[in-house]
Design a protein around this motif. Sequence first.
Motif, PDB file in Angstrom:
ATOM      1  N   LEU A 152      47.051  27.099  32.153  1.00  0.00           N
ATOM      2  CA  LEU A 152      47.580  26.378  33.316  1.00  0.00           C
ATOM      3  C   LEU A 152      46.552  26.355  34.458  1.00  0.00           C
ATOM      4  CD1 LEU A 152      50.257  25.052  34.280  1.00  0.00           C
ATOM      5  CD2 LEU A 152      50.768  27.226  35.408  1.00  0.00           C
ATOM      6  N   THR A 153      46.077  27.540  34.854  1.00  0.00           N
ATOM      7  CA  THR A 153      45.081  27.622  35.941  1.00  0.00           C
ATOM      8  C   THR A 153      43.928  28.563  35.578  1.00  0.00           C
ATOM      9  OG1 THR A 153      46.337  29.398  37.001  1.00  0.00           O
ATOM     10  CG2 THR A 153      46.792  27.163  37.759  1.00  0.00           C
ATOM     11  N   VAL A 154      43.926  29.084  34.349  1.00  0.00           N
ATOM     12  CA  VAL A 154      42.881  29.963  33.786  1.00  0.00           C
ATOM     13  C   VAL A 154      42.881  31.340  34.475  1.00  0.00           C
ATOM     14  CG1 VAL A 154      40.437  30.237  33.178  1.00  0.00           C
ATOM     15  CG2 VAL A 154      41.495  27.960  33.137  1.00  0.00           C
ATOM     16  N   ASN A 155      42.586  31.380  35.751  1.00  0.00           N
ATOM     17  CA  ASN A 155      42.791  32.620  36.505  1.00  0.00           C
ATOM     18  C   ASN A 155      42.894  32.259  37.984  1.00  0.00           C
ATOM     19  OD1 ASN A 155      39.749  32.261  36.016  1.00  0.00           O
ATOM     20  ND2 ASN A 155      39.725  33.754  37.661  1.00  0.00           N
ATOM     21  N   THR A 156      43.411  33.181  38.773  1.00  0.00           N
ATOM     22  CA  THR A 156      43.530  32.954  40.207  1.00  0.00           C
ATOM     23  C   THR A 156      42.172  33.214  40.842  1.00  0.00           C
ATOM     24  OG1 THR A 156      45.828  33.674  40.136  1.00  0.00           O
ATOM     25  CG2 THR A 156      44.769  33.663  42.303  1.00  0.00           C
ATOM     26  N   SER A 157      41.748  32.327  41.731  1.00  0.00           N
ATOM     27  CA  SER A 157      40.428  32.458  42.348  1.00  0.00           C
ATOM     28  C   SER A 157      40.169  33.897  42.788  1.00  0.00           C
ATOM     29  CB  SER A 157      40.320  31.540  43.570  1.00  0.00           C
ATOM     30  OG  SER A 157      39.216  31.948  44.374  1.00  0.00           O
ATOM     31  N   PRO A 158      39.137  34.551  42.226  1.00  0.00           N
ATOM     32  CA  PRO A 158      38.840  35.920  42.663  1.00  0.00           C
ATOM     33  C   PRO A 158      38.422  35.967  44.134  1.00  0.00           C
ATOM     34  CG  PRO A 158      37.191  35.128  41.097  1.00  0.00           C
ATOM     35  CD  PRO A 158      38.286  34.118  41.108  1.00  0.00           C
ATOM     36  N   ILE A 159      37.875  34.880  44.658  1.00  0.00           N
ATOM     37  CA  ILE A 159      37.529  34.856  46.085  1.00  0.00           C
ATOM     38  C   ILE A 159      38.813  34.919  46.914  1.00  0.00           C
ATOM     39  CG2 ILE A 159      36.483  33.460  47.929  1.00  0.00           C
ATOM     40  CD1 ILE A 159      34.536  32.377  45.744  1.00  0.00           C
ATOM     41  N   ALA A 160      39.798  34.113  46.528  1.00  0.00           N
ATOM     42  CA  ALA A 160      41.089  34.150  47.230  1.00  0.00           C
ATOM     43  C   ALA A 160      41.743  35.521  47.072  1.00  0.00           C
ATOM     44  CB  ALA A 160      42.007  33.053  46.697  1.00  0.00           C
ATOM     45  N   GLN A 161      41.643  36.098  45.875  1.00  0.00           N
ATOM     46  CA  GLN A 161      42.192  37.444  45.661  1.00  0.00           C
ATOM     47  C   GLN A 161      41.474  38.467  46.542  1.00  0.00           C
ATOM     48  OE1 GLN A 161      43.268  38.744  41.505  1.00  0.00           O
ATOM     49  NE2 GLN A 161      42.211  36.869  40.936  1.00  0.00           N
ATOM     50  N   ALA A 162      40.166  38.285  46.685  1.00  0.00           N
ATOM     51  CA  ALA A 162      39.380  39.236  47.483  1.00  0.00           C
ATOM     52  C   ALA A 162      39.811  39.202  48.951  1.00  0.00           C
ATOM     53  CB  ALA A 162      37.885  38.927  47.353  1.00  0.00           C
ATOM     54  N   VAL A 163      40.196  38.022  49.439  1.00  0.00           N
ATOM     55  CA  VAL A 163      40.679  37.914  50.823  1.00  0.00           C
ATOM     56  C   VAL A 163      41.936  38.778  50.986  1.00  0.00           C
ATOM     57  CG1 VAL A 163      41.697  36.342  52.524  1.00  0.00           C
ATOM     58  CG2 VAL A 163      39.676  35.623  51.213  1.00  0.00           C
ATOM     59  N   ILE A 164      42.869  38.636  50.067  1.00  0.00           N
ATOM     60  CA  ILE A 164      44.104  39.435  50.128  1.00  0.00           C
ATOM     61  C   ILE A 164      43.793  40.907  49.866  1.00  0.00           C
ATOM     62  CG2 ILE A 164      46.364  39.797  49.067  1.00  0.00           C
ATOM     63  CD1 ILE A 164      46.173  37.289  50.865  1.00  0.00           C
ATOM     64  N   GLY A 165      42.911  41.151  48.882  1.00  0.00           N
ATOM     65  CA  GLY A 165      42.526  42.531  48.574  1.00  0.00           C
ATOM     66  C   GLY A 165      41.929  43.230  49.786  1.00  0.00           C
ATOM     67  N   GLY A 166      41.072  42.521  50.523  1.00  0.00           N
ATOM     68  CA  GLY A 166      40.458  43.098  51.715  1.00  0.00           C
ATOM     69  C   GLY A 166      41.489  43.410  52.784  1.00  0.00           C
ATOM     70  N   LYS A 167      42.460  42.494  52.927  1.00  0.00           N
ATOM     71  CA  LYS A 167      43.508  42.749  53.920  1.00  0.00           C
ATOM     72  C   LYS A 167      44.339  43.969  53.506  1.00  0.00           C
ATOM     73  CE  LYS A 167      47.131  40.622  56.694  1.00  0.00           C
ATOM     74  NZ  LYS A 167      47.675  39.376  57.259  1.00  0.00           N
ATOM     75  N   LEU A 168      44.651  44.082  52.229  1.00  0.00           N
ATOM     76  CA  LEU A 168      45.396  45.254  51.746  1.00  0.00           C
ATOM     77  C   LEU A 168      44.600  46.533  52.020  1.00  0.00           C
ATOM     78  CD1 LEU A 168      46.853  43.850  48.386  1.00  0.00           C
ATOM     79  CD2 LEU A 168      48.190  44.707  50.319  1.00  0.00           C
ATOM     80  N   LEU A 169      43.313  46.519  51.689  1.00  0.00           N
ATOM     81  CA  LEU A 169      42.485  47.716  51.880  1.00  0.00           C
ATOM     82  C   LEU A 169      42.420  48.107  53.350  1.00  0.00           C
ATOM     83  CD1 LEU A 169      39.622  46.824  49.387  1.00  0.00           C
ATOM     84  CD2 LEU A 169      41.085  48.866  49.234  1.00  0.00           C
ATOM     85  N   GLU A 170      42.346  47.097  54.219  1.00  0.00           N
ATOM     86  CA  GLU A 170      42.222  47.355  55.653  1.00  0.00           C
ATOM     87  C   GLU A 170      43.446  48.087  56.201  1.00  0.00           C
ATOM     88  OE1 GLU A 170      39.995  44.248  57.838  1.00  0.00           O
ATOM     89  OE2 GLU A 170      41.665  44.273  59.243  1.00  0.00           O
ATOM     90  N   HIS A 171      44.563  47.993  55.499  1.00  0.00           N
ATOM     91  CA  HIS A 171      45.801  48.607  55.993  1.00  0.00           C
ATOM     92  C   HIS A 171      46.367  49.612  54.981  1.00  0.00           C
ATOM     93  CE1 HIS A 171      45.931  45.840  59.434  1.00  0.00           C
ATOM     94  NE2 HIS A 171      45.455  44.949  58.589  1.00  0.00           N
TER      95      HIS A 171
END
Lengths: 441, 441
Positions: free
Chosen positions: B302-321
């Motif tokens: 369907l979409t192969v995988n979710t953009s790792p760049i987009a995931q990294a944005v969310i991942g960074g926000k999670l790590l920050e908090h």
Amino acid sequence: MSGIDRASAELDLLGLHESLASPVIESMNFLNEVSQRFPDAVSLAAGRPYEGLFDTEAVHRYLRRYTDHLMERFDGDVVQVRRTMLQYGRTKGIIHDLIARNLAVDENVVVDPESIVVTVGCQEALFLTLRALRRSEHDVLLTVLPCYVGVAGAAELVDMPLLPVKGSSEGIDLEDLAAVVARAKESGLRPRACYVVADFANPSGISLSRETRERLLRLAQEHDFLVLEDNPYGIFSSPDTEQPPTLLALDRDRRVVYLGSFAKTGLPGARVGYVVADQRVSTGDGATEPLADQLAKIKSMLTVNTSPIAQAVIGGKLLEHDCSLRAANTEENKVYQRNLRHVLDGLAERFPPGRCPGVSWNAPSGGFFVVLDVPFPVDDELLEHSARRHRVLWTPMHHFYGDGVPRHQIRLSFSYLTPDEITVGLDRLADFIFEQYEAIS
Amino acid sequence: MSGIDRASAELDLLGLHESLASPVIESMNFLNEVSQRFPDAVSLAAGRPYEGLFDTEAVHRYLRRYTDHLMERFDGDVVQVRRTMLQYGRTKGIIHDLIARNLAVDENVVVDPESIVVTVGCQEALFLTLRALRRSEHDVLLTVLPCYVGVAGAAELVDMPLLPVKGSSEGIDLEDLAAVVARAKESGLRPRACYVVADFANPSGISLSRETRERLLRLAQEHDFLVLEDNPYGIFSSPDTEQPPTLLALDRDRRVVYLGSFAKTGLPGARVGYVVADQRVSTGDGATEPLADQLAKIKSMLTVNTSPIAQAVIGGKLLEHDCSLRAANTEENKVYQRNLRHVLDGLAERFPPGRCPGVSWNAPSGGFFVVLDVPFPVDDELLEHSARRHRVLWTPMHHFYGDGVPRHQIRLSFSYLTPDEITVGLDRLADFIFEQYEAIS
């Protein structure tokens, strides 16, 4: 019948959608997993773009470039810029204007930006198109075999059967295509579209000649089906040979739905692709809308919109190169062309005439793939043997037929490797082939 | 029958997938477009997160934070970091470990990271789940009405009928649910799952009590269906009242498939969501796999995988908090709580007892939505009138029933506005309601 067995499992695969039990949908996972299980093997299997020029800082640079572009467009209105980059956004995407400019610059074709839907990779573009075209069990998709695994997978997700059309050394057997369409219609089926990669196809590496392209378009018009042109490799051509125009550029009857990918030309990690669909759809009482608007309606219920941050990454890269992906990929294309020559020369060295009867290969002038004919049938077990014993991976051709029947062919990819790795890979491949050849001689 | 009329259009809507002609799939587009047509209207319709705290620089900060995290994980191996961020990647995603930590921190629930698939927003998570569960025309989805439009839309994309279950002031009428399931089974249908938003539902704003949650889970176990828990608003609760545990946390029988969204808690422009699916699927000869692995197979097509760049944005926000989205959204939640009070106080001011019989509203303690009962039926024409004449937008409740039948209710959203905008919006809304009330009196 409920598919529940409380003792061991909550669900039964037989109670889930049929695509999950099909060999097609397993193929992509199998091929990914083999390479993970044999990390020390040289992979002539991965169709991934070359990583040697990857740079995480470039992501920041592209984002800033696109942000500056928006600042200009919105006359310095920061609120609008933030909204465009960070909020829920336009279903059809935000870099459609840059994509239209890219098609003008690189493919010499003028498209209305409103006929573009920016998608989560080309795979979503394909899914949206097939979902729109598949109304009933009579709707079928024509595909040249061998064919990219993702096409069969997307078709299964919408329960749309494939009608195989014979491939040929020209890429597609148009007589067979006409016959398949005629037979299908006689039996009450509606062939809605024919999927084709006209330039350096995956897996065959073959490009359609200009004459074949024009004949295909005439057939589509005559027999009333669309042509789904997928073009991930077109710009990776030789500087010495000119590729014919895309089907989209040659189309005079709005028969072509063009599926675009930035995975090889932009950045795979952005997962951005697009579809150009300018077909007019009658929506009753004389009104029409572009097919793109229908695809956007489906997208609004599938992924809502493509991440504007991911789009901004691709948008920034486009802007940095005046919307020319050929210009943006000058270095990458040198790598691919060098690797292609290295593979072709390396095969010629290792398999001189008479050394191993039954071994031959085609010689595309670009793209990511070469197909090798071998004198023995190739199944997944043989791949595992090759990986374990010879530490070299490649792709059994049967994966591109979706029927699991072993063929005497393998696909070699060279996009991901250095010349030294290719040398080692070809040495190991040759050992494997000689071993198999001796076993059958 | 081919759907082609060469004179005016190449395709006919009647020849395309039925979802494209359904009122449901039009709803989302209609609601988006109304707000675009009346840019000067105050929108009490948009369920978008507050933009006042958006910052494009934060995207760069999050990306760097996640890049540093990968550098640590890969012991400074830049090639691995680049590959993870920029190359094609793991179908199930790369921030599954951080999501599991987030669920532990914020929801006090332990999930196996391998049971998580990171998706292109929650909408893709929903689609993957429905595509897996819909095998034949007997498979149906239970949904409490009124219900988020995207559920009906995703169900239509997989040709899966909805069986409506009555809502109530408690959120869901469980007697009706049991009766609907029994009737469905008698007529040969398989209710596969029940979709529910347990916390501050869209559009009703209602939260299920702990007892209702436990009874729902017992019903699911007894009648053998899954519960699809969608939880985009749960963390936007009042500091003064405690929300009950999620259905996922209360589940003892692996009945819950949990649909997660970062659109409101992370950043809408990242388009990242996820699904937790730890149900065991028997794949033959005694073997089982988590349902997540089946969903990943569908995603690969369907979409192969979710953009790792987009995931990294969310991942960074999670790590920050420290992986707490409650902590990350302290300021945002103050905005939403303040706005909620402002709406409830503002309604009480403008509609004191006796001023306008038939006008009343519910009073959720969190989330993005309040429902207003009005003494006249509300259709889309009335919305257009309100937009043009009174310059205020809101959402006719019928959009959440999918049948186009006008209801005496409208949904008010307040997440996107400032208190001043809410004041103006409520003034205009009151004018509109008094006008309509006088017309019927």
